[in-house]
Design a protein around this motif. Structure first.
Motif, PDB file in Angstrom:
ATOM      1  N   ALA A  77       0.830  -1.208   0.000  1.00 48.60           N
ATOM      2  CA  ALA A  77       0.000   0.000   0.000  1.00 48.60           C
ATOM      3  C   ALA A  77       0.863   1.255   0.000  1.00 48.60           C
ATOM      4  CB  ALA A  77      -0.918  -0.011   1.219  1.00 48.60           C
ATOM      5  N   ASP A  78       2.029   1.168   0.625  1.00 57.03           N
ATOM      6  CA  ASP A  78       2.907   2.333   0.731  1.00 57.03           C
ATOM      7  C   ASP A  78       4.154   2.152  -0.126  1.00 57.03           C
ATOM      8  OD1 ASP A  78       1.201   3.514   2.681  1.00 57.03           O
ATOM      9  OD2 ASP A  78       2.142   2.274   4.241  1.00 57.03           O
ATOM     10  N   GLY A  79       4.710   3.271  -0.549  1.00 61.68           N
ATOM     11  CA  GLY A  79       5.941   3.230  -1.325  1.00 61.68           C
ATOM     12  C   GLY A  79       5.695   2.827  -2.770  1.00 61.68           C
ATOM     13  N   HIS A  80       6.755   2.826  -3.547  1.00 60.40           N
ATOM     14  CA  HIS A  80       6.662   2.495  -4.960  1.00 60.40           C
ATOM     15  C   HIS A  80       7.322   1.144  -5.239  1.00 60.40           C
ATOM     16  CE1 HIS A  80       6.708   7.097  -5.140  1.00 60.40           C
ATOM     17  NE2 HIS A  80       5.455   6.700  -5.260  1.00 60.40           N
ATOM     18  N   VAL A  81       6.916   0.529  -6.348  1.00 63.34           N
ATOM     19  CA  VAL A  81       7.435  -0.789  -6.719  1.00 63.34           C
ATOM     20  C   VAL A  81       7.671  -0.845  -8.223  1.00 63.34           C
ATOM     21  CG1 VAL A  81       6.145  -1.904  -4.843  1.00 63.34           C
ATOM     22  CG2 VAL A  81       5.165  -1.832  -7.150  1.00 63.34           C
ATOM     23  N   VAL A  82       8.404  -1.860  -8.643  1.00 61.92           N
ATOM     24  CA  VAL A  82       8.505  -2.211 -10.052  1.00 61.92           C
ATOM     25  C   VAL A  82       7.632  -3.443 -10.268  1.00 61.92           C
ATOM     26  CG1 VAL A  82      10.002  -3.118 -11.878  1.00 61.92           C
ATOM     27  CG2 VAL A  82      10.803  -1.256 -10.420  1.00 61.92           C
ATOM     28  N   PHE A  83       6.671  -3.338 -11.146  1.00 59.94           N
ATOM     29  CA  PHE A  83       5.860  -4.490 -11.531  1.00 59.94           C
ATOM     30  C   PHE A  83       6.525  -5.155 -12.734  1.00 59.94           C
ATOM     31  CE2 PHE A  83       2.590  -1.745  -9.577  1.00 59.94           C
ATOM     32  CZ  PHE A  83       1.974  -2.645  -8.727  1.00 59.94           C
ATOM     33  N   VAL A  84       6.599  -6.487 -12.717  1.00 62.04           N
ATOM     34  CA  VAL A  84       7.169  -7.242 -13.834  1.00 62.04           C
ATOM     35  C   VAL A  84       6.140  -8.261 -14.295  1.00 62.04           C
ATOM     36  CG1 VAL A  84       8.951  -8.863 -14.538  1.00 62.04           C
ATOM     37  CG2 VAL A  84       9.550  -6.931 -13.105  1.00 62.04           C
ATOM     38  N   GLN A  85       5.833  -8.251 -15.585  1.00 60.09           N
ATOM     39  CA  GLN A  85       4.739  -9.068 -16.107  1.00 60.09           C
ATOM     40  C   GLN A  85       5.080  -9.635 -17.484  1.00 60.09           C
ATOM     41  OE1 GLN A  85       1.168  -6.782 -16.662  1.00 60.09           O
ATOM     42  NE2 GLN A  85      -0.127  -8.552 -16.999  1.00 60.09           N
ATOM     43  N   ASN A  86       4.463 -10.770 -17.817  1.00 61.32           N
ATOM     44  CA  ASN A  86       4.558 -11.294 -19.175  1.00 61.32           C
ATOM     45  C   ASN A  86       3.695 -10.432 -20.098  1.00 61.32           C
ATOM     46  OD1 ASN A  86       2.150 -12.415 -17.873  1.00 61.32           O
ATOM     47  ND2 ASN A  86       1.912 -13.653 -19.721  1.00 61.32           N
ATOM     48  N   HIS A  87       3.849 -10.634 -21.398  1.00 62.91           N
ATOM     49  CA  HIS A  87       3.152  -9.773 -22.366  1.00 62.91           C
ATOM     50  C   HIS A  87       2.534 -10.622 -23.470  1.00 62.91           C
ATOM     51  CE1 HIS A  87       1.938  -6.222 -24.316  1.00 62.91           C
ATOM     52  NE2 HIS A  87       3.047  -5.895 -24.955  1.00 62.91           N
ATOM     53  N   PRO A  91      11.012  -2.739  -4.060  1.00 63.65           N
ATOM     54  CA  PRO A  91      10.653  -4.141  -4.302  1.00 63.65           C
ATOM     55  C   PRO A  91      10.162  -4.363  -5.735  1.00 63.65           C
ATOM     56  CG  PRO A  91       9.542  -3.255  -2.353  1.00 63.65           C
ATOM     57  CD  PRO A  91      10.118  -2.103  -3.080  1.00 63.65           C
ATOM     58  N   VAL A  92      10.216  -5.602  -6.163  1.00 61.93           N
ATOM     59  CA  VAL A  92       9.658  -5.996  -7.458  1.00 61.93           C
ATOM     60  C   VAL A  92       8.444  -6.878  -7.212  1.00 61.93           C
ATOM     61  CG1 VAL A  92      10.124  -6.989  -9.715  1.00 61.93           C
ATOM     62  CG2 VAL A  92      12.001  -6.043  -8.375  1.00 61.93           C
ATOM     63  N   VAL A  93       7.330  -6.558  -7.852  1.00 63.58           N
ATOM     64  CA  VAL A  93       6.115  -7.355  -7.722  1.00 63.58           C
ATOM     65  C   VAL A  93       5.896  -8.124  -9.023  1.00 63.58           C
ATOM     66  CG1 VAL A  93       3.618  -7.330  -7.368  1.00 63.58           C
ATOM     67  CG2 VAL A  93       5.072  -5.713  -6.125  1.00 63.58           C
ATOM     68  N   PRO A  94       6.035  -9.462  -9.008  1.00 66.28           N
ATOM     69  CA  PRO A  94       5.813 -10.249 -10.221  1.00 66.28           C
ATOM     70  C   PRO A  94       4.326 -10.459 -10.473  1.00 66.28           C
ATOM     71  CG  PRO A  94       6.404 -11.694  -8.409  1.00 66.28           C
ATOM     72  CD  PRO A  94       6.474 -10.291  -7.870  1.00 66.28           C
ATOM     73  N   MET A  95       3.939 -10.458 -11.731  1.00 62.83           N
ATOM     74  CA  MET A  95       2.543 -10.683 -12.118  1.00 62.83           C
ATOM     75  C   MET A  95       2.502 -11.511 -13.402  1.00 62.83           C
ATOM     76  SD  MET A  95       0.675  -6.995 -11.501  1.00 62.83           S
ATOM     77  CE  MET A  95       1.220  -6.336 -13.081  1.00 62.83           C
ATOM     78  N   ALA A  96       1.355 -12.127 -13.642  1.00 61.08           N
ATOM     79  CA  ALA A  96       1.168 -12.871 -14.887  1.00 61.08           C
ATOM     80  C   ALA A  96      -0.259 -12.702 -15.369  1.00 61.08           C
ATOM     81  CB  ALA A  96       1.484 -14.350 -14.687  1.00 61.08           C
ATOM     82  N   GLY A 146       1.847 -11.814  -7.529  1.00 57.68           N
ATOM     83  CA  GLY A 146       2.641 -12.528  -6.534  1.00 57.68           C
ATOM     84  C   GLY A 146       3.135 -11.628  -5.424  1.00 57.68           C
ATOM     85  N   GLU A 147       3.861 -12.202  -4.487  1.00 52.99           N
ATOM     86  CA  GLU A 147       4.400 -11.455  -3.361  1.00 52.99           C
ATOM     87  C   GLU A 147       5.621 -10.646  -3.797  1.00 52.99           C
ATOM     88  OE1 GLU A 147       5.185 -13.998  -0.095  1.00 52.99           O
ATOM     89  OE2 GLU A 147       3.106 -14.708   0.080  1.00 52.99           O
ATOM     90  N   PRO A 148       5.815  -9.466  -3.201  1.00 45.19           N
ATOM     91  CA  PRO A 148       6.956  -8.616  -3.561  1.00 45.19           C
ATOM     92  C   PRO A 148       8.289  -9.305  -3.279  1.00 45.19           C
ATOM     93  CG  PRO A 148       5.349  -7.413  -2.227  1.00 45.19           C
ATOM     94  CD  PRO A 148       4.960  -8.862  -2.163  1.00 45.19           C
ATOM     95  N   ILE A 149       9.250  -9.036  -4.134  1.00 42.65           N
ATOM     96  CA  ILE A 149      10.610  -9.533  -3.956  1.00 42.65           C
ATOM     97  C   ILE A 149      11.495  -8.340  -3.605  1.00 42.65           C
ATOM     98  CG2 ILE A 149      12.595 -10.596  -5.102  1.00 42.65           C
ATOM     99  CD1 ILE A 149      10.585 -12.085  -6.896  1.00 42.65           C
ATOM    100  N   LEU A 156      18.626 -11.797 -10.050  1.00 44.22           N
ATOM    101  CA  LEU A 156      17.280 -11.281  -9.794  1.00 44.22           C
ATOM    102  C   LEU A 156      16.379 -11.511 -11.005  1.00 44.22           C
ATOM    103  CD1 LEU A 156      15.232  -9.799  -8.066  1.00 44.22           C
ATOM    104  CD2 LEU A 156      16.186  -7.627  -8.891  1.00 44.22           C
ATOM    105  N   THR A 157      16.918 -11.339 -12.195  1.00 43.86           N
ATOM    106  CA  THR A 157      16.132 -11.574 -13.410  1.00 43.86           C
ATOM    107  C   THR A 157      15.663 -13.025 -13.485  1.00 43.86           C
ATOM    108  OG1 THR A 157      17.289  -9.826 -14.631  1.00 43.86           O
ATOM    109  CG2 THR A 157      16.134 -11.484 -15.933  1.00 43.86           C
ATOM    110  N   ARG A 158      16.555 -13.966 -13.158  1.00 39.77           N
ATOM    111  CA  ARG A 158      16.168 -15.384 -13.167  1.00 39.77           C
ATOM    112  C   ARG A 158      15.105 -15.658 -12.106  1.00 39.77           C
ATOM    113  NH1 ARG A 158      21.818 -15.946 -13.908  1.00 39.77           N
ATOM    114  NH2 ARG A 158      22.122 -16.354 -11.689  1.00 39.77           N
ATOM    115  N   ARG A 159      15.237 -15.025 -10.965  1.00 37.91           N
ATOM    116  CA  ARG A 159      14.240 -15.205  -9.899  1.00 37.91           C
ATOM    117  C   ARG A 159      12.876 -14.684 -10.349  1.00 37.91           C
ATOM    118  NH1 ARG A 159      14.634 -12.989  -3.603  1.00 37.91           N
ATOM    119  NH2 ARG A 159      12.658 -13.934  -2.895  1.00 37.91           N
ATOM    120  N   LEU A 160      12.882 -13.570 -11.055  1.00 30.52           N
ATOM    121  CA  LEU A 160      11.638 -12.999 -11.557  1.00 30.52           C
ATOM    122  C   LEU A 160      11.015 -13.900 -12.626  1.00 30.52           C
ATOM    123  CD1 LEU A 160      12.721  -9.258 -11.814  1.00 30.52           C
ATOM    124  CD2 LEU A 160      11.114 -10.249 -10.177  1.00 30.52           C
ATOM    125  N   GLU A 161      11.851 -14.462 -13.488  1.00 28.19           N
ATOM    126  CA  GLU A 161      11.350 -15.395 -14.502  1.00 28.19           C
ATOM    127  C   GLU A 161      10.644 -16.577 -13.842  1.00 28.19           C
ATOM    128  OE1 GLU A 161      14.037 -15.229 -18.512  1.00 28.19           O
ATOM    129  OE2 GLU A 161      14.910 -16.255 -16.794  1.00 28.19           O
TER     130      GLU A 161
END
Length: 245
Positions: A66-76, A175-180, A206-209, A222-227
């Protein structure tokens, strides 16, 4: 066949009309503060999805801080991906998007005024400068979403991730928040002419990394973890949408 043609005509006309109207609204609202346009973007997204009869759901949105900013990472998968995100992610967020989109009359101006970040995807000095600006924006005022594959997947299979999202998150210390997302590619397949009315779409968050303590040397790991994280979320999204590549 006639019904499908009518549905496609309606969806296409509605999407163009709604985008034209809301592009102007977003531009005007963004002149004062980019956050003022968030509500209009949500309404635009939900309206365009409804015009194509899309049945969409999102699960795991409670994982978004809810607080702060994040990077969202998603497939396309489709241009509809952004619509699904705007419809369900109620956090001030903008996109790293290909520069060609910013050249579209009215729509491109709205994207720029709203604070989205254009990249040429050449890896040149211009892109590096824009990503440097994005680090500052991410720290101070907005969350950023990356389509980490760099382009749309035509067959629904995940492509290798680019490193830009990991680098940006590490540099900004957020943090990075993964999504699909799944199902959007079937609404209007790349190169297709007919809209598949009533398509089911699922967005799984998903949960923030965390990235605290990481350095640029950790970007590959980190990229492999996000994948891996997005792949797991994608499997669930596919089950929910019914689109299993």
């Amino acid at each position: 066949m006639i019904r499908q043609l009518l549905q496609t005509a309606f969806a296409g006309t509605a999407a163009v009309g709604l985008t034209g109207v809301f592009s102007t609204v977003v531009s005007v609202l963004s002149l004062r503060d980019a956050k003022d346009a968030d509500g209009a973007l949500t309404l635009w997204a939900r309206s365009v999805l409804a015009s194509a009869g899309v049945r969409h759901e999102a699960v795991g949105v409670e994982h978004i801080p809810a607080d702060g900013h994040v990077v969202f990472v998603q497939n396309h998968q489709s241009h509809y991906d952004a619509l699904v995100n705007f419809a369900h992610i109620h956090k001030h967020t903008r996109y790293v998007a290909k520069a060609e989109l910013f050249k579209i009359p009215v729509f491109g101006a709205a994207m720029k005024l709203a604070g989205n970040i254009p990249v040429e995807r050449t890896g040149g000095a211009g892109d590096r400068a824009r990503l440097s600006d994005a680090v500052k924006a991410l720290r101070e005022r907005v969350s950023v979403l990356f389509f980490a594959e760099g382009t749309r997947s035509e067959d629904g299979r995940l492509r290798p991730f680019k490193k830009g999202a990991a680098m940006l998150a590490i540099q900004a210390g957020v943090p990075v928040v993964p999504m699909a997302v799944s199902g959007t590619r079937l609404i209007l397949p790349k190169g297709g002419r007919a809209v598949r009315w009533g398509q089911r779409v699922a967005l799984v968050v998903g949960e923030p990394i965390p990235t605290q303590g990481l350095t640029i040397q950790d970007r590959d790991a980190l990229t492999r973890r996000l994948e891996d994280a997005v792949a797991q979320l994608y499997a669930e999204a596919c089950k929910r949408s019914g689109d299993v590549p």
